[in-house]
Design an enzyme around this catalytic site. Structure first.
Site, mmCIF file in Angstrom:
data_model
loop_
_atom_site.group_PDB
_atom_site.id
_atom_site.type_symbol
_atom_site.label_atom_id
_atom_site.label_comp_id
_atom_site.label_asym_id
_atom_site.label_seq_id
_atom_site.Cartn_x
_atom_site.Cartn_y
_atom_site.Cartn_z
ATOM 1 N N SER A 126 0.831 -1.205 0.000
ATOM 2 C CA SER A 126 0.000 0.000 0.000
ATOM 3 C C SER A 126 0.861 1.250 0.000
ATOM 4 C CB SER A 126 -0.898 0.003 1.243
ATOM 5 O OG SER A 126 -1.536 1.257 1.412
ATOM 6 N N TYR A 151 -2.519 -0.286 9.916
ATOM 7 C CA TYR A 151 -2.698 -0.867 8.580
ATOM 8 C C TYR A 151 -1.411 -0.739 7.770
ATOM 9 C CZ TYR A 151 -4.108 -1.157 3.686
ATOM 10 O OH TYR A 151 -4.175 -1.473 2.348
#
Length: 334
Positions: A126, A151
């Site tokens: 990501s 995350y």
């Protein structure tokens, strides 16, 4: 060729599965269809993939026994691991969900790839890994040691875990740092979906950092093209590589990491303006401060991916937003 696609009910995974099938491959898709967001949207995505070259299995890849049984049953050539617990803000409220899926689950996939000599593991990282970085565009040669959400920390961990398996066992792995993917069939927890829904429902939209934010919005078809192409670019060992002279995105092991984004950040207010234009409705706006876990700007430097695959984004934000809004209104009968 037989592919395993994890997260096959997801936004990116469902479309990757479709394109692989269109190219003549056989795809086994897995997903646990959890209720992080509307499961009916997930089922609707799966309905679009129905094909004799597609098999869907409802399973949780954080369950090692299930993963081992899956790999024992199917002789996969390649794995595209897109499944994960997503969401920056959700990770602040529910951290344990990320340990199970993004850490234990990722390790289960790595172990299965090791035990079954998979040709190539492509997995989702990501753009969130860039965290406190302020230098733009974000390059895979940059340090990513300061994530601002759990995350992001799990995604950075995925890259480190993959490298250790590439080094120890010779498994070719490629990580893709996705930049703000949007488009038809997108996720309800993402800004394009939230804004469109609220504007149509006459509700006020919250605009973080008073609108002074930038995102490298990347249309789903451009993302999928890059994912499918990179699956054919299998990393190889490079015994000449040295930590001192190499970049963190490469290695002496068969390992690579790429940014995958449009490469041209859009101001948040401009993006909202495109949604308003496509809907023909002016949004009611609530401007507020930066929220925990947010970053000011994302901007992908993608020359390495282009060099490796010939991938270059084709869809601009105006066209992309229009296509998303048309899909949303049709799917939800608005």
């Amino acid at each position: 060729m037989k592919y395993l696609v994890t997260g096959a009910s997801g936004f990116i995974g469902s479309r990757v599965s479709e394109v692989l099938i269109e190219k003549g491959h056989y795809v086994v898709g897995i997903d646990n269809n959890n209720d992080y967001y509307d499961v009916n949207l997930k089922f609707a995505r799966l309905d679009r993939i129905k094909h004799d070259k597609f098999e869907f299995i409802n399973m949780d890849f954080s369950d090692k026994q299930s993963v081992d049984s899956l790999f024992d049953t199917h002789e996969f050539d390649r794995v595209i691991h897109l499944g994960a617990q997503a969401g920056v803000r959700y990770s602040i409220e529910n951290p344990m969900a990320y340990a199970d899926s993004n850490l234990v689950g990722h390790l289960n996939i790595l172990e299965a790839c090791r035990n079954h000599k998979i040709q190539h593991l492509v997995y989702a990282s990501s753009s969130s890994v860039y965290g406190l970085n302020e230098k733009t565009p974000f390059s895979t040669s940059d340090s990513v040691d300061h994530p601002v959400s759990l995350y992001a920390a799990t995604k950075k961990s995925n890259e480190l875990m993959a490298h250790s398996y590439s080094h120890l066992y010779g498994i070719p792995t490629t990580g893709l740092r996705f930049f703000t993917v949007y488009g038809p069939w997108g996720r309800p927890d993402m800004a394009p979906f939230i804004f469109t829904k609220k504007i149509l429902d006459g509700e006020t939209i919250d605009i973080n950092n008073n609108g002074d934010m930038w995102r490298d919005f990347t249309y789903i078809d451009d993302i999928v093209e890059g994912v499918v192409r990179i699956a054919d670019v299998i990393p190889v060992r490079n015994n000449e590589w040295k930590v001192e002279s190499g970049t963190p995105a490469t290695s002496s092991a068969p390992y690579a990491v790429y940014n995958i984004g449009h490469g041209s950040p859009i101001n948040l207010m401009e993006f909202i303006s495109e949604i308003e234009s496509a809907l023909g409705i002016e949004a009611k706006k609530n401007f507020r401060e930066m929220q925990a876990g947010d970053v000011y700007k994302t901007y992908a430097e993608t020359s390495d991916l282009f060099k490796a695959t010939g991938y270059t984004p084709k869809v601009g934000v105006k066209e992309g937003v229009q296509k998303f809004v048309e899909w949303y209104k049709e799917f939800y009968n608005k």
